[in-house]
Scaffold this active site. Structure first.
Site, PDB file in Angstrom:
ATOM      1  N   GLU A  49     -43.068  44.956  18.668  1.00 11.43           N
ATOM      2  CA  GLU A  49     -41.774  45.098  19.292  1.00 11.43           C
ATOM      3  C   GLU A  49     -40.758  45.039  18.215  1.00 11.43           C
ATOM      4  OE1 GLU A  49     -43.385  41.757  22.459  1.00 11.43           O
ATOM      5  OE2 GLU A  49     -41.709  41.469  21.213  1.00 11.43           O
ATOM      6  N   CYS A  86     -34.125  43.878  14.652  1.00 12.93           N
ATOM      7  CA  CYS A  86     -35.168  42.869  14.256  1.00 12.93           C
ATOM      8  C   CYS A  86     -36.571  43.475  14.336  1.00 12.93           C
ATOM      9  CB  CYS A  86     -35.314  41.499  15.429  1.00 12.93           C
ATOM     10  SG  CYS A  86     -36.542  40.191  15.141  1.00 12.93           S
ATOM     11  N   CYS A  89     -50.186  37.947  14.827  1.00 13.53           N
ATOM     12  CA  CYS A  89     -49.897  37.104  13.747  1.00 13.53           C
ATOM     13  C   CYS A  89     -51.175  36.004  13.517  1.00 13.53           C
ATOM     14  CB  CYS A  89     -48.454  36.444  13.893  1.00 13.53           C
ATOM     15  SG  CYS A  89     -47.786  35.448  12.589  1.00 13.53           S
ATOM     16  N   CYS A 130     -48.011  29.887  15.271  1.00 14.51           N
ATOM     17  CA  CYS A 130     -47.180  28.817  15.467  1.00 14.51           C
ATOM     18  C   CYS A 130     -47.045  28.535  17.318  1.00 14.51           C
ATOM     19  CB  CYS A 130     -45.460  29.416  15.248  1.00 14.51           C
ATOM     20  SG  CYS A 130     -45.415  29.705  13.600  1.00 14.51           S
ATOM     21  N   CYS A 144     -44.755  30.158  19.901  1.00 13.79           N
ATOM     22  CA  CYS A 144     -44.504  31.640  19.915  1.00 13.79           C
ATOM     23  C   CYS A 144     -45.481  32.664  20.561  1.00 13.79           C
ATOM     24  CB  CYS A 144     -44.581  31.902  18.215  1.00 13.79           C
ATOM     25  SG  CYS A 144     -44.370  33.705  17.861  1.00 13.79           S
ATOM     26  N   GLY A 183     -45.485  39.028  13.642  1.00  8.97           N
ATOM     27  CA  GLY A 183     -45.792  38.893  12.339  1.00  8.97           C
ATOM     28  C   GLY A 183     -45.202  38.071  11.341  1.00  8.97           C
ATOM     29  N   GLU A 184     -46.033  37.885  10.321  1.00  6.32           N
ATOM     30  CA  GLU A 184     -45.643  36.969   9.031  1.00  6.32           C
ATOM     31  C   GLU A 184     -45.461  38.115   8.006  1.00  6.32           C
ATOM     32  OE1 GLU A 184     -44.269  33.987   7.752  1.00  6.32           O
ATOM     33  OE2 GLU A 184     -44.215  35.424   5.889  1.00  6.32           O
ATOM     34  N   SER A 204     -37.669  36.860   7.008  1.00  4.64           N
ATOM     35  CA  SER A 204     -38.071  35.493   7.756  1.00  4.64           C
ATOM     36  C   SER A 204     -39.349  35.335   7.551  1.00  4.64           C
ATOM     37  CB  SER A 204     -37.732  35.558   8.966  1.00  4.64           C
ATOM     38  OG  SER A 204     -37.863  34.417   9.711  1.00  4.64           O
ATOM     39  N   SER A 263     -38.374  29.607   8.245  1.00  8.81           N
ATOM     40  CA  SER A 263     -38.759  29.086   9.287  1.00  8.81           C
ATOM     41  C   SER A 263     -39.228  27.737   9.135  1.00  8.81           C
ATOM     42  CB  SER A 263     -39.783  30.004  10.398  1.00  8.81           C
ATOM     43  OG  SER A 263     -39.568  31.122  10.383  1.00  8.81           O
ATOM     44  N   HIS A 304     -38.516  24.546  11.591  1.00  5.83           N
ATOM     45  CA  HIS A 304     -38.704  24.066  13.010  1.00  5.83           C
ATOM     46  C   HIS A 304     -39.043  22.646  12.952  1.00  5.83           C
ATOM     47  CE1 HIS A 304     -38.570  28.259  13.704  1.00  5.83           C
ATOM     48  NE2 HIS A 304     -39.675  28.505  13.361  1.00  5.83           N
ATOM     49  N   HIS A 359     -36.482  30.182  23.723  1.00  6.90           N
ATOM     50  CA  HIS A 359     -36.856  31.196  24.935  1.00  6.90           C
ATOM     51  C   HIS A 359     -38.322  30.800  25.314  1.00  6.90           C
ATOM     52  CE1 HIS A 359     -34.360  34.834  25.018  1.00  6.90           C
ATOM     53  NE2 HIS A 359     -33.917  34.470  23.704  1.00  6.90           N
ATOM     54  N   CYS A 381     -40.146  36.592  20.891  1.00  7.05           N
ATOM     55  CA  CYS A 381     -41.173  37.404  19.998  1.00  7.05           C
ATOM     56  C   CYS A 381     -42.463  37.546  20.384  1.00  7.05           C
ATOM     57  CB  CYS A 381     -40.864  36.726  18.635  1.00  7.05           C
ATOM     58  SG  CYS A 381     -42.436  37.063  17.474  1.00  7.05           S
TER      59      CYS A 381
HETATM   60 FE1  SF4 Z   1     -45.845  34.468  13.513  1.00  8.69          FE
HETATM   61 FE2  SF4 Z   1     -43.550  34.178  13.450  1.00  8.69          FE
HETATM   62 FE3  SF4 Z   1     -44.565  33.626  15.655  1.00  8.69          FE
HETATM   63 FE4  SF4 Z   1     -44.826  31.779  13.548  1.00  8.69          FE
HETATM   64  S1  SF4 Z   1     -43.029  32.550  14.665  1.00  8.69           S
HETATM   65  S2  SF4 Z   1     -46.888  32.891  15.013  1.00  8.69           S
HETATM   66  S3  SF4 Z   1     -45.029  33.299  11.980  1.00  8.69           S
HETATM   67  S4  SF4 Z   1     -44.818  35.723  14.561  1.00  8.69           S
END
Ligand code: SF4
Length: 348
Positions: free
Chosen positions: A97, A110, A117, A121, A124, A162-163, A194, A216, A218, A292, A335
């Site tokens: 996306e 973005c 990923c 997290c 997510c 993704g990271e 990021s 990130s 959190h 979200h 995301c």
């Molecule tokens: Fe991956 Fe970013 Fe989602 Fe964490 S927040 S699982 S790093 S996409």
């Protein structure tokens, strides 16, 4: 050089000028054809060799026979009532996306760096999908070139699926092309990566790139962060911040810390105090992100009251704090949500 599976033609998207020069040399075309190709692909976003009018007829035929350009349109777009727009692209390893976010003074895209990923997290949707594969530099660039608003983009943020530091070579290559004078000629000041903070890759990124970086966080407490961001166990945020402190931030590069506010999870007074202590002395900005609902982890957004209190504590500590305006709620803009839905549909 990239070739599509089952297709031995060379894919040009994602190549820098030197690589395009090697391609044209191998095809016994004039060296300047590489520059022409770069202009047609990266500036004019041309997806047909036949339309490349300043390349000889013979050259175009050879290129069409031996190469593919690699630009591919989104398979789905959804527009939010607030003007933001989500694009879904089919990459080699799955759906990815991109989100277009227009604002008064900027137009941001973005983009994703991986299908799925590995970081997992807990809040997510992408993290819940698992890892499907890395995007190539071409698949990353394709998102920038194939959205309808491509000409209007002022900022690119690597904050989608993704990271990015888990796919550093392709990410660095895509950044190189975005900044190159023969391509998008975008300033490094307009590009932000990021990351959860994969320390060895972050060090390489800081050494080799001038682009902005957003960490990130959190949660500042190691125990709490490990529950939300499993990467904490391998790459403690305190060590990430210690690494950042080794660099000189007095020049144009900007550092920010991303913090998704999760109701009754990481939004207490104590959480705010710990966050302020973590970044103390760093010239930075904290970006608070309203949660979200990703349909994962059973989290809920912080109340307006808790959010206000959190901001106040950070401001009292003289920390530059912004709250990201919630965009695209009506189009699954969190995301990974659209991609997860598309994958489920395909598997149904
Ligand atoms: Fe991956 Fe970013 Fe989602 Fe964490 S927040 S699982 S790093 S996409």
């Amino acid at each position: 050089m990239e070739t599509r599976p089952g297709n031995d033609r060379t894919e040009l998207l994602g190549m820098n000028l030197q690589e395009l020069e090697i391609v044209v040399e191998n095809l016994q075309l004039p060296r300047f054809t590489a520059k022409q190709l770069a202009r047609w692909i990266y500036v004019k976003r041309c997806s047909d060799f036949n339309a490349m009018s300043d390349i000889s007829q013979k050259g175009r035929e050879i290129l069409a026979d031996r190469c593919v350009i690699g630009l591919s349109a989104a398979i789905k777009t959804s527009k939010s009532a607030d003007g933001s727009k989500k694009y879904l692209f089919a990459a080699r390893h799955g759906f990815v996306e991109s989100v277009y976010i227009p604002e008064k003074d900027r137009a941001t895209l973005c983009i994703s760096s991986q299908a799925g990923c590995r970081m997992g997290c807990k809040f997510c949707a992408t993290g819940g999908m698992g890892f499907k594969g890395n995007l190539s530099a071409g698949e990353i660039i394709n998102q920038v070139l194939s959205v309808e608003e491509s000409d209007r983009l002022t900022n690119i943020v690597y904050m989608g699926m993704g990271e990015p530091l888990d796919n550093l070579p392709a990410v660095m290559k895509s950044m190189e092309i975005l900044q190159a004078p023969y391509a998008s000629a975008m300033s490094y000041k307009r590009i932000t990566l990021s990351t959860v903070g994969i320390i060895p890759a972050l060090k390489r990124f800081l050494d080799e790139s001038s682009c902005h970086v957003a960490i990130s966080v959190h949660a500042a407490s190691p125990e709490k962060r490990a529950l939300i961001v499993p990467a904490e166990k391998a790459y403690p945020v305190k060590e990430v911040v210690a690494l950042l402190r080794e660099y000189d931030w007095s020049h144009q590069r900007r550092i920010s810390f991303e913090y998704t506010l999760l109701g009754n999870v990481n939004d207490s007074t104590q959480d705010a105090i710990e966050l302020a202590a973590l970044v103390k002395g760093i010239d930075c900005r904290i970006n608070l992100i309203p949660y979200h609902d990703s349909g994962r982890g059973g989290f809920s957004p912080s109340s307006a009251e808790a959010t206000e209190k959190f901001i106040k504590i950070l401001e009292q500590k003289h920390i530059n704090t912004t709250v990201r305006r919630s965009r695209g709620k009506d189009i699954d803009a969190a995301c990974g949500m659209l991609s997860a839905k598309q994958t489920n549909k395909r598997n149904a």
